[in-house]
Design an enzyme around this catalytic site. Sequence first.
Site, PDB file in Angstrom:
ATOM      1  N   ASP A  36       0.812  -1.220   0.000  1.00 46.77           N
ATOM      2  CA  ASP A  36       0.000   0.000   0.000  1.00 46.77           C
ATOM      3  C   ASP A  36       0.843   1.267   0.000  1.00 46.77           C
ATOM      4  O   ASP A  36       2.003   1.271   0.417  1.00 46.77           O
ATOM      5  CB  ASP A  36      -0.887   0.044   1.248  1.00 46.77           C
ATOM      6  CG  ASP A  36      -2.086  -0.876   1.161  1.00 46.77           C
ATOM      7  OD1 ASP A  36      -2.140  -1.702   0.225  1.00 46.77           O
ATOM      8  OD2 ASP A  36      -2.961  -0.782   2.048  1.00 46.77           O
ATOM      9  N   HIS A  64      -6.107   3.259  -4.073  1.00 45.70           N
ATOM     10  CA  HIS A  64      -5.979   3.512  -2.633  1.00 45.70           C
ATOM     11  C   HIS A  64      -6.238   4.982  -2.319  1.00 45.70           C
ATOM     12  O   HIS A  64      -5.707   5.514  -1.343  1.00 45.70           O
ATOM     13  CB  HIS A  64      -4.579   3.095  -2.173  1.00 45.70           C
ATOM     14  CG  HIS A  64      -4.450   2.841  -0.701  1.00 45.70           C
ATOM     15  ND1 HIS A  64      -5.393   2.162   0.033  1.00 45.70           N
ATOM     16  CD2 HIS A  64      -3.457   3.165   0.184  1.00 45.70           C
ATOM     17  CE1 HIS A  64      -4.989   2.077   1.288  1.00 45.70           C
ATOM     18  NE2 HIS A  64      -3.833   2.689   1.403  1.00 45.70           N
ATOM     19  N   HIS A  70      -4.866   9.565   0.459  1.00 45.45           N
ATOM     20  CA  HIS A  70      -4.852   8.691   1.638  1.00 45.45           C
ATOM     21  C   HIS A  70      -5.601   9.302   2.823  1.00 45.45           C
ATOM     22  O   HIS A  70      -5.098   9.318   3.954  1.00 45.45           O
ATOM     23  CB  HIS A  70      -3.416   8.362   2.036  1.00 45.45           C
ATOM     24  CG  HIS A  70      -3.281   7.104   2.844  1.00 45.45           C
ATOM     25  ND1 HIS A  70      -3.514   7.063   4.203  1.00 45.45           N
ATOM     26  CD2 HIS A  70      -2.928   5.843   2.510  1.00 45.45           C
ATOM     27  CE1 HIS A  70      -3.307   5.851   4.668  1.00 45.45           C
ATOM     28  NE2 HIS A  70      -2.954   5.070   3.642  1.00 45.45           N
ATOM     29  N   HIS A  94       3.728  -2.280   3.080  1.00 43.57           N
ATOM     30  CA  HIS A  94       3.698  -0.919   2.548  1.00 43.57           C
ATOM     31  C   HIS A  94       5.011  -0.621   1.830  1.00 43.57           C
ATOM     32  O   HIS A  94       6.081  -1.021   2.282  1.00 43.57           O
ATOM     33  CB  HIS A  94       3.490   0.101   3.667  1.00 43.57           C
ATOM     34  CG  HIS A  94       2.194  -0.069   4.407  1.00 43.57           C
ATOM     35  ND1 HIS A  94       2.019  -1.028   5.387  1.00 43.57           N
ATOM     36  CD2 HIS A  94       1.006   0.573   4.285  1.00 43.57           C
ATOM     37  CE1 HIS A  94       0.784  -0.962   5.844  1.00 43.57           C
ATOM     38  NE2 HIS A  94       0.141   0.000   5.200  1.00 43.57           N
TER      39      HIS A  94
END
Length: 280
Positions: free
Chosen positions: A101, A152, A156, A246
């Site tokens: 991510d 995503h 964020h 990540h």
Amino acid sequence: MQKDHFFTRRRMLLAGAAALGAAGTGGAVLAGVGEKTSGTAAAPAPVPGPQARPALKGSAFRLQPLTGDGPPHTPAHRLKVREEPILRISGRGRHMMLTFDDGPNPDYTPHILDTLAKYDVRAMFFVCGECVADYRELVARMADEGHVVGNHTWTHPLLTTLNRKEIHSEMARTSDIIEDTYGERPQWFRAPYGAWNRAAFQLGAEMGMEPMAWTVDTTDWMEPGTDTITDRVESGAAPGVVVLSHDAGGDRSQTVHAIHEWLPYLIDSGYHLTVPRRRL
């Protein structure tokens, strides 16, 4: 541009938001995965040295050039609205899925891609639109090497603090730039912090994206140490598991080092690392 600007906020929000999201769901399962798998028990463990591995073939995902001046965006195929995200993958055998991510990030993403290429493994990358805008070449590389790219959001944010119009903008802008860069619109969405709400499920379905969470969190966002990250993956390995790591959002050097440890372990343990089938 670095993603560090939301890293401190991430530490404060993640624990509570995750309780609203993946941790509070009933455990939906992703069916029909496995377009590409890799890593078998019969294969010998990789040996360091000058031995060359077969190069990854160009991916069918790469459908158009790296440009924002291409044809109009493809209309989304509307999906059924889910009430919880997908947490696991289904299917027979020892299959797992690796997801990363918050990227792409030029300091960490290339190293992760290099390691995945070394072991001929495909993974999913849930990217943030503002990072794609700065590092399009990394998303193009993901496409060329057969990885799946998901949405995503653009910046964020914690979606549960936004109204429907704001959520739509975060998701739609990101899908647009992914299509321009990757070659097709994303078919998967992951809510930042694992914080889902009804609007996110509805808008994702309208945009043709299935919601995906995870089964095992490496906690690499906390920078707990390479050994801890490695242990979380190896101890959490099981058929159907989706691993969360990540490649941006802070210092991800521990993640880069840990994947050198746990990826060959998974392969030597007989796990097949898979990505979802594309809907044509």
